[in-house]
Write an enzyme that holds these catalytic residues in place. Structure first.
Site, PDB file in Angstrom:
ATOM      1  N   HIS A  50      53.477 -24.944  12.403  1.00 34.19           N
ATOM      2  CA  HIS A  50      53.118 -23.669  11.788  1.00 34.19           C
ATOM      3  C   HIS A  50      52.982 -23.785  10.276  1.00 34.19           C
ATOM      4  O   HIS A  50      52.141 -23.124   9.664  1.00 34.19           O
ATOM      5  CB  HIS A  50      54.177 -22.618  12.142  1.00 34.19           C
ATOM      6  CG  HIS A  50      53.810 -21.224  11.751  1.00 34.19           C
ATOM      7  ND1 HIS A  50      52.914 -20.474  12.473  1.00 34.19           N
ATOM      8  CD2 HIS A  50      54.211 -20.443  10.718  1.00 34.19           C
ATOM      9  CE1 HIS A  50      52.785 -19.287  11.899  1.00 34.19           C
ATOM     10  NE2 HIS A  50      53.555 -19.240  10.834  1.00 34.19           N
ATOM     11  N   SER A  95      47.904 -15.581  12.228  1.00 36.50           N
ATOM     12  CA  SER A  95      48.345 -15.249  13.588  1.00 36.50           C
ATOM     13  C   SER A  95      49.815 -14.849  13.606  1.00 36.50           C
ATOM     14  O   SER A  95      50.590 -15.265  12.749  1.00 36.50           O
ATOM     15  CB  SER A  95      48.147 -16.459  14.514  1.00 36.50           C
ATOM     16  OG  SER A  95      48.996 -17.528  14.121  1.00 36.50           O
ATOM     17  N   HIS A  96      50.171 -14.048  14.594  1.00 38.91           N
ATOM     18  CA  HIS A  96      51.577 -13.731  14.872  1.00 38.91           C
ATOM     19  C   HIS A  96      51.730 -13.676  16.390  1.00 38.91           C
ATOM     20  O   HIS A  96      52.174 -12.679  16.961  1.00 38.91           O
ATOM     21  CB  HIS A  96      51.985 -12.414  14.206  1.00 38.91           C
ATOM     22  CG  HIS A  96      53.202 -12.550  13.351  1.00 38.91           C
ATOM     23  ND1 HIS A  96      54.197 -11.615  13.295  1.00 38.91           N
ATOM     24  CD2 HIS A  96      53.596 -13.549  12.525  1.00 38.91           C
ATOM     25  CE1 HIS A  96      55.144 -12.014  12.464  1.00 38.91           C
ATOM     26  NE2 HIS A  96      54.800 -13.185  11.983  1.00 38.91           N
ATOM     27  N   ASN A  97      51.379 -14.795  17.023  1.00 37.64           N
ATOM     28  CA  ASN A  97      51.287 -14.840  18.478  1.00 37.64           C
ATOM     29  C   ASN A  97      52.646 -14.852  19.175  1.00 37.64           C
ATOM     30  O   ASN A  97      52.937 -13.996  20.010  1.00 37.64           O
ATOM     31  CB  ASN A  97      50.486 -16.075  18.908  1.00 37.64           C
ATOM     32  CG  ASN A  97      49.091 -16.091  18.315  1.00 37.64           C
ATOM     33  OD1 ASN A  97      48.520 -15.042  18.019  1.00 37.64           O
ATOM     34  ND2 ASN A  97      48.528 -17.275  18.131  1.00 37.64           N
ATOM     35  N   SER A 314      63.014 -12.430   6.452  1.00 38.06           N
ATOM     36  CA  SER A 314      63.002 -11.006   6.123  1.00 38.06           C
ATOM     37  C   SER A 314      61.712 -10.691   5.380  1.00 38.06           C
ATOM     38  O   SER A 314      61.242 -11.482   4.553  1.00 38.06           O
ATOM     39  CB  SER A 314      64.210 -10.651   5.249  1.00 38.06           C
ATOM     40  OG  SER A 314      65.420 -10.839   5.950  1.00 38.06           O
ATOM     41  N   ASP A 524      39.310 -19.059   9.353  1.00 38.38           N
ATOM     42  CA  ASP A 524      39.425 -19.346  10.782  1.00 38.38           C
ATOM     43  C   ASP A 524      40.870 -19.323  11.248  1.00 38.38           C
ATOM     44  O   ASP A 524      41.783 -19.611  10.481  1.00 38.38           O
ATOM     45  CB  ASP A 524      38.815 -20.714  11.106  1.00 38.38           C
ATOM     46  CG  ASP A 524      39.599 -21.840  10.459  1.00 38.38           C
ATOM     47  OD1 ASP A 524      40.439 -22.440  11.144  1.00 38.38           O
ATOM     48  OD2 ASP A 524      39.375 -22.124   9.265  1.00 38.38           O
TER      49      ASP A 524
END
Length: 788
Positions: A50, A95-97, A314, A524
């Protein structure tokens, strides 16, 4: 001062931080000692996929990143392009999958907050949001819970923070059942004299912590986002952050005010990996070090230890480097906005991140080891496409039942083309997303020119809310606008990653051209399964190759983006099931005059309907189509091949036709082919259409003409008064790559598609089409709610 070195960590403890045994050995080699617990955690998050892109970075080097309008490319918080007239646009997708899979509301909400911080950290005021969402089958109760939670989270944060959500896309497919995708794109208009960068500089300059307090929420979120999901992932809810959009609104205003003082040297938001990432990236980019005292950090919980401070994610927090002597000026600004602001550290000469805690050194690591010189895996590419792809490519239309002008026999029953059209319009992936859009505030800031769903791309007027120093004229050009879109057909990419990825870029550019915008640049979001599996890496590598070629061909450089790997869910047998490879392209375009744009709905009865691109008599396969998947329950074939020369010519003709006032509506042919595109134009304009097709039964299947996808096709309508000049222009620039399809009717006309010998292929009312199309999603949710 040096950090203390405890005994060896067990293999389980090392694995718990997301590190491989060989990576731990490399850490020991670089440090010359074993790390302590805090340092191990720092390496775990910073060496996660990530944060460091250790599997994808070699592939990303293929992307074109330079162009005449590119001001900031990959490597900063967001890309920035020059719009002319002194205006500059920052934009990015993230993204926050994984967080959204275990806590859909907060996972999606904080995804919005995170991408907004990337934008205003550059010195830009956020002006718009878009999202690209993927879920499993909407018939499934779990999918509905995730879907409703994600949409609620996005709307909550975006609505409260005061940034309009102006567009996006939503797909439903069983491939995403256990692993939804939540990709959020943001745009911002630069308000500062200089673009704010993230590299720390100036020895002795103070390091400021600003924004919210630090707690234990979001612990290890970066490592969590780099692992497969399982039934036990629900236990990882503490790894999901909790956001406060009202605090973020104050943070936006305070940061922009602070940047305009000239007292800020560098800025970095605290997203993935929190304090660890912001300190190490700022130090490494600046070639300096940062010493930070955790005792100075405002904490919202008691008894926190260095490991927790350093890995907390946080929300609504930032790290600044300020000019020495001007720190109080900045602190006063943040206090006035009701935010925390403290001097927590200093820029130092030694290129390390040194963390102090309770009078001692809690961690001490070379900044480059955390942020720049990270592991890199050059994996071996399969020598030939995997078996699943080779088998899929063998599919031909010969395996389908024969069809006639009356319809096609499916599972022992005859279905008319009316039946099939209505079934496709009722498919959640194709159907209207108004159930989603109506929950978003898409008109806050009052610059949204076209409402979501009304055109192929979002259009935003560029009206500065604050004075912009670089404006060439003190009177802003209120006709200037930008368009934005997010696109990906994952089935295309699954069946042929290289060709499918090229098609993603082509469709994004086509969508911008359909509103009259010149495509400028790309951000992208690469959503894939595990790169450690040969098929997963092949999909990733081939898709990157296709994206790179598409961006070069259409002159849309990549300014940055996001990589989200390990999107896999363990099934009941414990076998990882990957999502479809989903490289989402966010593309922005420039509109010189927002009074000369197009929506997708027909405008007036009697207008002539044209098809730009490959004529319907051209042979285009049904492979990879929505028709094949939905009607025949078959995912096979190859996606349509992209002809970039034809794409460039068709898109330019469309843009010029709009700017010259010839084209009154424009809509590209995508999922569902020309028949669905025609129906959508009828529904959007509340006007029917009469279409005449020349059918050559020996050459074309009827379903290929109606539902095949691809061919650089755009449907446009032109007033009959402009017909002669328009057709002359078409002949000059497209040759034979266009045709007249028919004319726009009235509401009572409905959609009629006839053969040249007057056989009826389709005859359906706008009322019936609109009912299926507009209520498909709401009907499924209501049915499930009633059953439960």
């Amino acid at each position: 001062m040096t950090a203390t070195s405890p005994a060896f960590f067990s293999p389980q403890e090392i694995a718990a931080e997301g590190l491989k045994p060989e990576e731990y050995a490399e850490i020991v080699r670089r440090l010359g000692r074993h790390p302590n617990k805090a340092e191990l955690g720092m390496f775990g998050v910073m060496w996660s996929e990530h944060c460091c892109y250790k599997n994808s970075r070699p592939l990303l080097k293929q992307f074109p990143t330079e162009g005449p309008r590119i001001l900031v490319g990959p490597g900063e918080n967001a890309g920035v392009v020059d719009l002319g007239d002194g205006l500059q646009l920052a934009f990015k997708i993230e993204s926050h999958n994984h967080p959204s899979a275990v806590e859909p509301f907060q996972g999606a909400a904080t995804g919005v907050g995170g991408i907004l911080r990337d934008i205003f950290t550059m010195g830009a005021r956020p002006i718009a949001l878009l999202n690209s969402l993927r879920f499993g089958s909407l018939e499934d109760a779990k999918t509905q819970r995730l879907f409703q939670g994600v949409v609620a989270g996005i709307s909550h944060y975006g609505n409260c923070v005061g940034v309009p959500t102006v567009g996006g896309e939503v797909y439903f497919d069983p491939a995403y059942s256990g692993n939804p995708l939540v990709n959020v794109m943001a745009l911002g208009l630069m308000e500062t004299q200089e673009i704010v960068k993230s590299g720390a500089s100036g020895l002795g300059n103070p390091v400021l912590y600003v924004g919210s307090t630090t707690g234990r929420d979001g612990m290890g979120g970066a490592s969590f986002a780099s692992a497969e999901l399982s039934d036990q992932s629900i236990d990882d809810r503490p790894a999901v952050q909790v956001g406060d959009p009202f605090l973020e609104k104050s943070l936006i205003e305070a940061c922009l005010e602070a940047f305009k003082t000239g007292a800020v040297v560098a800025a970095q938001d605290m997203g993935a990996a929190g304090i660890t990432c912001s300190t190490s990236e700022m130090a490494a980019k600046g070639g300096v070090g940062i010493e930070l005292d955790l005792d100075k950090i405002p904490a919202r919980e008691t008894g926190m230890v260095p490991y927790e401070y350093l890995l907390s994610e946080s929300q609504e927090r930032m790290l600044f480097v300020a000019h020495k002597g001007r720190e109080q000026e900045l602190i006063d600004i943040f206090h006035r906005w009701g935010l925390q602001a403290v001097v927590a550290g200093t820029v130092i000469a030694e290129p390390i991140v040194r963390i102090l805690f309770q009078g001692g050194v809690a961690a001490e690591i070379p900044a480059e080891a955390l942020a720049e010189n990270t592991p890199l895996y050059n994996r071996e590419l399969l020598a030939e496409p995997p078996e699943y792809a080779r088998q899929a490519w063998e599919w031909t239309p010969d395996s389908l039942p024969a069809c006639t002008t009356a319809g096609i026999e499916i599972q022992g029953g005859q279905q008319s083309w009316n039946d099939i059209l209505l079934t496709l319009l009722d498919t959640p992936t194709i159907a209207s997303k108004n159930w989603v859009y109506r929950q978003y505030d898409h008109q806050v800031q009052n610059n949204t020119v076209i409402l979501p769903g009304g055109a192929d791309a979002a259009v935003i007027r560029l009206r500065p809310l604050e004075e912009i120093p670089n404006l060439k004229s003190k009177i802003p050009n209120l006709k200037l606008g930008v368009a934005a879109t997010v696109d990906c057909n994952p089935r295309y990419v699954y069946l042929h990653p290289y060709e499918g990825a090229k098609a993603v870029v082509a469709e994004a550019a086509r969508n911008l051209s359909c509103v009259g915008a010149e495509p400028l640049a790309v951000t992208d979001n690469l959503n894939f399964g595990s790169p450690e599996k040969p098929i997963g890496y092949w999909q990733l590598a081939e898709a990157c190759r296709g994206l790179a070629e598409g961006c070069r061909e259409l002159a849309t450089p990549v300014t940055g983006g996001n990589v989200s790997l390990y999107n896999e869910t363990l099934d009941s047998q414990g076998i990882p099931q990957p999502i479809y490879p989903t490289p989402v392209v966010g593309m922005v375009g420039l509109i010189p005059d927002i009074t000369k744009i197009c929506g997708q709905g027909w405008q007036a009865s009697g207008d002539v309907i044209y098809l730009l691109g490959l004529p319907l008599a051209s042979k285009i396969s049904l492979g990879a189509s929505e028709y094949l998947a939905t009607i025949h329950n078959t995912v096979a074939g190859k996606p349509p091949l992209v002809d970039f020369d034809l794409e460039r010519r068709v898109q330019k003709v469309c843009r010029e036709g709009i700017r010259n006032g010839w084209i009154r509506s424009a809509h590209d042919s995508a999922e569902g082919g020309v028949a669905i595109a025609l129906a959508e134009c009828c529904i959007a304009g509340n006007l029917g259409a009469e279409i005449n097709l020349e059918i050559a039964p020996m050459q074309n299947r009827v379903d290929e003409m109606l539902f095949a996808e691809g061919g650089a096709r755009i449907l446009v309508s032109v007033t009959s008064a402009q017909q002669a000049i328009w057709e002359s222009y078409l002949q000059e620039h497209l040759g034979q790559q266009w045709q007249i399809l028919g004319t726009v009717g009235n509401f009572e006309t409905g959609l009629g598609v006839f053969t040249t010998d007057n056989q009826i292929l389709i005859k359906v009312s706008i009322e019936d089409m609109s009912d299926r199309y507009s209520h498909a999603i709401a009907r499924r949710i209501a049915t499930n709610t009633a059953v439960s």
